[in-house]
Motif scaffolding. Structure first.
Motif, PDB file in Angstrom:
ATOM      1  N   ALA A 112      10.545   5.915   3.764  1.00 58.00           N
ATOM      2  CA  ALA A 112      11.035   6.784   2.684  1.00 58.00           C
ATOM      3  C   ALA A 112      10.085   6.775   1.493  1.00 58.00           C
ATOM      4  O   ALA A 112      10.021   7.753   0.737  1.00 58.00           O
ATOM      5  N   LYS A 113       9.366   5.660   1.320  1.00 62.41           N
ATOM      6  CA  LYS A 113       8.455   5.525   0.191  1.00 62.41           C
ATOM      7  C   LYS A 113       6.991   5.589   0.610  1.00 62.41           C
ATOM      8  O   LYS A 113       6.099   5.354  -0.213  1.00 62.41           O
ATOM      9  N   ILE A 122       1.371  -0.883  12.384  1.00 66.13           N
ATOM     10  CA  ILE A 122       2.771  -0.562  12.633  1.00 66.13           C
ATOM     11  C   ILE A 122       2.896   0.942  12.819  1.00 66.13           C
ATOM     12  O   ILE A 122       2.344   1.726  12.048  1.00 66.13           O
ATOM     13  N   THR A 123       3.619   1.338  13.865  1.00 60.60           N
ATOM     14  CA  THR A 123       3.815   2.756  14.134  1.00 60.60           C
ATOM     15  C   THR A 123       4.972   3.296  13.299  1.00 60.60           C
ATOM     16  O   THR A 123       5.721   2.536  12.656  1.00 60.60           O
ATOM     17  N   SER A 124       5.135   4.600  13.332  1.00 62.49           N
ATOM     18  CA  SER A 124       6.242   5.204  12.593  1.00 62.49           C
ATOM     19  C   SER A 124       7.584   4.741  13.134  1.00 62.49           C
ATOM     20  O   SER A 124       8.580   4.728  12.412  1.00 62.49           O
ATOM     21  N   GLY A 125       7.615   4.318  14.383  1.00 62.91           N
ATOM     22  CA  GLY A 125       8.850   3.826  14.983  1.00 62.91           C
ATOM     23  C   GLY A 125       9.090   2.346  14.785  1.00 62.91           C
ATOM     24  O   GLY A 125      10.121   1.824  15.217  1.00 62.91           O
ATOM     25  N   GLY A 126       8.122   1.672  14.154  1.00 59.92           N
ATOM     26  CA  GLY A 126       8.303   0.259  13.852  1.00 59.92           C
ATOM     27  C   GLY A 126       7.664  -0.710  14.829  1.00 59.92           C
ATOM     28  O   GLY A 126       7.803  -1.926  14.678  1.00 59.92           O
ATOM     29  N   ASN A 127       6.957  -0.203  15.830  1.00 58.66           N
ATOM     30  CA  ASN A 127       6.256  -1.108  16.741  1.00 58.66           C
ATOM     31  C   ASN A 127       5.047  -1.710  16.027  1.00 58.66           C
ATOM     32  O   ASN A 127       4.339  -1.025  15.301  1.00 58.66           O
ATOM     33  N   CYS A 185       0.857  -1.185   0.000  1.00 58.38           N
ATOM     34  CA  CYS A 185       0.000   0.000   0.000  1.00 58.38           C
ATOM     35  C   CYS A 185       0.890   1.231   0.000  1.00 58.38           C
ATOM     36  O   CYS A 185       1.685   1.421   0.929  1.00 58.38           O
ATOM     37  N   ALA A 186       0.752   2.036  -1.044  1.00 58.33           N
ATOM     38  CA  ALA A 186       1.557   3.243  -1.172  1.00 58.33           C
ATOM     39  C   ALA A 186       0.680   4.475  -0.969  1.00 58.33           C
ATOM     40  O   ALA A 186      -0.373   4.606  -1.613  1.00 58.33           O
ATOM     41  N   ALA A 187       1.136   5.337  -0.095  1.00 51.42           N
ATOM     42  CA  ALA A 187       0.451   6.607   0.138  1.00 51.42           C
ATOM     43  C   ALA A 187       1.125   7.689  -0.692  1.00 51.42           C
ATOM     44  O   ALA A 187       2.357   7.765  -0.739  1.00 51.42           O
ATOM     45  N   SER A 188       0.315   8.522  -1.321  1.00 54.13           N
ATOM     46  CA  SER A 188       0.865   9.590  -2.155  1.00 54.13           C
ATOM     47  C   SER A 188       0.035  10.850  -1.997  1.00 54.13           C
ATOM     48  O   SER A 188      -1.081  10.824  -1.480  1.00 54.13           O
ATOM     49  N   GLY A 189       0.604  11.951  -2.465  1.00 52.50           N
ATOM     50  CA  GLY A 189      -0.102  13.215  -2.376  1.00 52.50           C
ATOM     51  C   GLY A 189       0.619  14.172  -1.444  1.00 52.50           C
ATOM     52  O   GLY A 189       1.797  14.032  -1.153  1.00 52.50           O
ATOM     53  N   SER A 190      -0.137  15.151  -0.966  1.00 52.35           N
ATOM     54  CA  SER A 190       0.437  16.192  -0.115  1.00 52.35           C
ATOM     55  C   SER A 190       0.487  15.716   1.337  1.00 52.35           C
ATOM     56  O   SER A 190      -0.359  16.060   2.153  1.00 52.35           O
ATOM     57  N   ILE A 191       1.504  14.924   1.631  1.00 48.79           N
ATOM     58  CA  ILE A 191       1.645  14.324   2.955  1.00 48.79           C
ATOM     59  C   ILE A 191       2.726  15.044   3.741  1.00 48.79           C
ATOM     60  O   ILE A 191       3.848  15.182   3.266  1.00 48.79           O
TER      61      ILE A 191
END
Length: 121
Positions: free
Chosen positions: A74-75, A51-56, A22-28
């Protein structure tokens, strides 16, 4: 505008594997938690993995040891590696992201369009 696009669903035999993306795109501006939900016919949508931004990570009990969630920050992409699939895993799988779009004052929850996973012999 923010868009989440899933891919990787399909038909697989019991015991097989699939990998959802699942790829998120746009004005993020920033993405916080990302997750996968699923909804089987006649059932409520349920959280499969997050999954959190920290990987939990956290998983529903029924998929522990069989599914693995990961992400590429990064993607802006989240993955769900599914192994030892069972017929009861058959559902539409939805990607979800808790994120803040550029220019927004608060975070919001965004959904993909869903991808069908069918486990059958």
């Amino acid at each position: 505008q923010v868009q989440l696009v899933e891919s990787g669903g399909g038909l697989v035999q019991p015991g097989g594997s699939l990998r959802l993306s699942c790829a998120a795109s746009g004005s993020i501006f920033s993405i916080y938690a990302m997750g996968w939900y699923r909804q089987a016919p006649g059932k409520q949508r349920e959280l499969v993995a997050i999954i959190t931004s920290g990987g939990n990570t956290n998983y529903v009990d029924s998929v522990k040891g069989r599914f693995t969630i990961s992400r590429d920050n990064a993607k802006n992409t989240v993955f769900l590696q599914m192994s030892s699939l069972k017929p009861e895993d058959t559902a539409v799988y939805y990607c979800n992201a808790d994120l803040k779009s550029s220019g927004a004052s608060r975070r919001g929850s965004y959904w993909g369009q869903g991808t069908q996973v069918t486990v059958s012999s």
